[in-house]
Design a protein around this motif. Structure first.
Motif, PDB file in Angstrom:
ATOM      1  N   PHE A  65      58.306  67.047-110.003  1.00 56.11           N
ATOM      2  CA  PHE A  65      57.221  66.072-110.106  1.00 56.11           C
ATOM      3  C   PHE A  65      56.279  66.234-108.907  1.00 56.11           C
ATOM      4  N   GLY A  66      54.972  66.118-109.181  1.00 61.85           N
ATOM      5  CA  GLY A  66      53.982  66.171-108.098  1.00 61.85           C
ATOM      6  C   GLY A  66      52.995  67.318-108.280  1.00 61.85           C
ATOM      7  N   ASN A 125      53.161  65.653-114.107  1.00 65.21           N
ATOM      8  CA  ASN A 125      53.509  64.249-114.316  1.00 65.21           C
ATOM      9  C   ASN A 125      54.985  63.975-114.568  1.00 65.21           C
ATOM     10  N   GLY A 126      55.809  65.000-114.626  1.00 59.64           N
ATOM     11  CA  GLY A 126      57.221  64.769-114.913  1.00 59.64           C
ATOM     12  C   GLY A 126      58.104  65.824-114.297  1.00 59.64           C
ATOM     13  N   THR A 178      56.158  73.674-127.628  1.00 61.02           N
ATOM     14  CA  THR A 178      54.886  73.309-128.244  1.00 61.02           C
ATOM     15  C   THR A 178      53.927  72.757-127.187  1.00 61.02           C
ATOM     16  N   GLY A 179      52.616  72.833-127.498  1.00 66.55           N
ATOM     17  CA  GLY A 179      51.603  72.331-126.567  1.00 66.55           C
ATOM     18  C   GLY A 179      51.382  73.313-125.431  1.00 66.55           C
ATOM     19  N   SER A 180      50.981  72.808-124.269  1.00 64.69           N
ATOM     20  CA  SER A 180      50.714  73.658-123.101  1.00 64.69           C
ATOM     21  C   SER A 180      52.040  73.994-122.436  1.00 64.69           C
ATOM     22  N   SER A 181      52.649  75.058-122.863  1.00 66.41           N
ATOM     23  CA  SER A 181      53.972  75.425-122.383  1.00 66.41           C
ATOM     24  C   SER A 181      54.062  76.945-122.285  1.00 66.41           C
ATOM     25  N   THR A 182      54.842  77.413-121.339  1.00 62.50           N
ATOM     26  CA  THR A 182      55.040  78.855-121.152  1.00 62.50           C
ATOM     27  C   THR A 182      56.414  79.308-121.610  1.00 62.50           C
ATOM     28  N   GLY A 183      57.224  78.392-122.150  1.00 60.93           N
ATOM     29  CA  GLY A 183      58.557  78.769-122.604  1.00 60.93           C
ATOM     30  C   GLY A 183      59.360  77.525-122.969  1.00 60.93           C
ATOM     31  N   CYS A 184      60.519  77.768-123.571  1.00 60.24           N
ATOM     32  CA  CYS A 184      61.346  76.648-124.021  1.00 60.24           C
ATOM     33  C   CYS A 184      61.845  75.828-122.826  1.00 60.24           C
ATOM     34  N   HIS A 185      61.646  74.547-122.875  1.00 63.05           N
ATOM     35  CA  HIS A 185      62.130  73.621-121.845  1.00 63.05           C
ATOM     36  C   HIS A 185      61.841  72.193-122.308  1.00 63.05           C
ATOM     37  N   LEU A 186      62.309  71.235-121.531  1.00 60.42           N
ATOM     38  CA  LEU A 186      61.989  69.827-121.794  1.00 60.42           C
ATOM     39  C   LEU A 186      61.174  69.285-120.629  1.00 60.42           C
ATOM     40  N   HIS A 187      60.000  68.772-120.952  1.00 59.35           N
ATOM     41  CA  HIS A 187      59.187  68.064-119.959  1.00 59.35           C
ATOM     42  C   HIS A 187      59.469  66.566-120.140  1.00 59.35           C
ATOM     43  N   PHE A 188      60.086  65.957-119.116  1.00 64.22           N
ATOM     44  CA  PHE A 188      60.545  64.558-119.186  1.00 64.22           C
ATOM     45  C   PHE A 188      59.753  63.723-118.184  1.00 64.22           C
ATOM     46  N   GLU A 189      59.242  62.587-118.666  1.00 66.63           N
ATOM     47  CA  GLU A 189      58.434  61.714-117.813  1.00 66.63           C
ATOM     48  C   GLU A 189      58.993  60.298-117.800  1.00 66.63           C
ATOM     49  N   VAL A 190      58.728  59.588-116.691  1.00 71.16           N
ATOM     50  CA  VAL A 190      59.006  58.153-116.587  1.00 71.16           C
ATOM     51  C   VAL A 190      57.709  57.487-116.157  1.00 71.16           C
ATOM     52  N   MET A 191      57.321  56.444-116.881  1.00 71.72           N
ATOM     53  CA  MET A 191      56.107  55.696-116.553  1.00 71.72           C
ATOM     54  C   MET A 191      56.467  54.240-116.269  1.00 71.72           C
ATOM     55  N   VAL A 192      55.839  53.696-115.216  1.00 69.57           N
ATOM     56  CA  VAL A 192      56.036  52.296-114.838  1.00 69.57           C
ATOM     57  C   VAL A 192      54.671  51.624-114.867  1.00 69.57           C
ATOM     58  N   GLU A 247      51.823  54.066-115.095  1.00 73.18           N
ATOM     59  CA  GLU A 247      51.678  55.099-114.086  1.00 73.18           C
ATOM     60  C   GLU A 247      52.947  55.952-114.014  1.00 73.18           C
ATOM     61  N   VAL A 248      52.746  57.263-113.904  1.00 70.00           N
ATOM     62  CA  VAL A 248      53.901  58.169-113.862  1.00 70.00           C
ATOM     63  C   VAL A 248      54.584  58.076-112.494  1.00 70.00           C
ATOM     64  N   VAL A 249      55.930  58.174-112.502  1.00 68.42           N
ATOM     65  CA  VAL A 249      56.738  58.170-111.275  1.00 68.42           C
ATOM     66  C   VAL A 249      57.727  59.323-111.374  1.00 68.42           C
ATOM     67  N   ASP A 250      58.353  59.627-110.252  1.00 67.28           N
ATOM     68  CA  ASP A 250      59.317  60.741-110.241  1.00 67.28           C
ATOM     69  C   ASP A 250      60.576  60.335-111.029  1.00 67.28           C
ATOM     70  N   PRO A 251      60.874  61.048-112.105  1.00 73.47           N
ATOM     71  CA  PRO A 251      62.065  60.704-112.904  1.00 73.47           C
ATOM     72  C   PRO A 251      63.364  60.782-112.135  1.00 73.47           C
ATOM     73  N   LEU A 252      63.434  61.614-111.101  1.00 70.71           N
ATOM     74  CA  LEU A 252      64.684  61.762-110.355  1.00 70.71           C
ATOM     75  C   LEU A 252      65.081  60.461-109.640  1.00 70.71           C
ATOM     76  N   ASN A 253      64.117  59.574-109.398  1.00 72.65           N
ATOM     77  CA  ASN A 253      64.437  58.277-108.782  1.00 72.65           C
ATOM     78  C   ASN A 253      65.107  57.324-109.764  1.00 72.65           C
ATOM     79  N   TRP A 254      65.124  57.699-111.037  1.00 72.97           N
ATOM     80  CA  TRP A 254      65.694  56.829-112.070  1.00 72.97           C
ATOM     81  C   TRP A 254      66.943  57.413-112.722  1.00 72.97           C
ATOM     82  N   LEU A 255      67.111  58.715-112.617  1.00 69.32           N
ATOM     83  CA  LEU A 255      68.260  59.373-113.253  1.00 69.32           C
ATOM     84  C   LEU A 255      69.505  59.276-112.364  1.00 69.32           C
TER      85      LEU A 255
END
Length: 254
Positions: free
Chosen positions: A141-142, A157-158, A229-243, A246-254
């Motif tokens: 994130f960042g 954002n994630g 799918t979308g703006s991606s360069t390869g298979c992966h999961l883009h995961f976001e947390v919004m408060v 506003e987006v925040v770092d997901p690692l602070n919640w996992l």
């Protein structure tokens, strides 16, 4: 012949009173009773003084109980012998207390202040990993260099997690699906879940979507499969947390 003989009569002599024992006089009895009372009072004073000083004394006090009705004292339990099986196992382990951690209840109890910077420290661990396997971070994130354009300073954002296409993607917490479809700003196939208290999670670049808008999901519920799918360069999961939007770092919640 004397005058007394002439009259032919003799004057009866007065009877002699028996001698009274010295200790039997009334005054002697009174003195003895007084002495007994004085001794009794002295014993009471000694008993009271001993009681107030923490001593235990036994004094013979006057009693009106009949002599043929003695007080019987029953043996106490301390007189009973105590025995134990020498082969018995004796343990001193403390009984353990256990409680079940409920991350959904903890998440629901968080009151989020306005602004993403006000995320409380209590949020840690309230969201579950969106993948069954261990999370492997590929892009944090960042701000970063864009993998698409190469530009510096792009805001990511994630969190990107490695996942081959088709890997199951699960809801990070219970909530309601508020978006399920194509994201026009690079997210590709995207799912957004509202968890209440202003907290939302998003799942992006999915190869397929398994839920629809309005679906009530539980923590761990299957929402889709990872993809590129979308703006991606390869298979992966883009995961976001919004408060509160506003987006925040997901690692602070996992």
């Amino acid at each position: 012949m004397s005058k007394h003989a002439a009259s032919g009569r003799r004057r009866a002599s007065a009877p002699i009173a028996p001698a009274r024992p010295r200790n039997a006089s009334p005054s002697g009895r009174r003195r003895a009773e007084t002495k007994s009372v004085s001794v009794g009072c002295a014993a009471q004073k000694v008993a009271i003084t001993a009681a107030t000083s923490g001593l235990i004394l036994t004094a013979a006090m006057p009693t009106h109980a009949a002599a043929d009705d003695p007080v019987q004292l029953e043996p106490t339990a301390i007189d009973a012998p105590v025995s134990a099986d020498p082969n018995a196992d004796i343990g001193f382990a403390r009984a353990g207390l256990s409680s079940k951690y409920d991350p959904d209840a903890k998440l629901a109890s968080i009151t989020v202040a306005a602004g993403s910077h006000a995320v409380p420290a209590a949020a840690k661990g309230t969201l579950s990993a969106p993948l069954d396997s261990s999370l492997v971070q590929t892009s944090g994130f960042g701000h970063r260099v864009s993998p698409i354009t190469g530009e510096h300073g792009e805001m990511h954002n994630g969190q990107d997690f490695a996942a081959v296409c088709g890997t199951a993607v699960n809801a990070a917490a219970s909530g309601t699906v508020v978006f399920a479809g194509w994201h026009p700003y690079g997210g590709g196939n995207r799912v957004v879940i509202d968890h209440g208290n202003g907290v939302q999670t998003t799942y992006n670049h999915l190869s397929n979507i398994a839920v629809t808008m309005g679906t009530e999901v539980d923590r761990g519920f299957l929402v889709g499969a990872s993809g590129t799918t979308g703006s991606s360069t390869g298979c992966h999961l883009h995961f976001e947390v919004m408060v509160n939007g506003e987006v925040v770092d997901p690692l602070n919640w996992l």
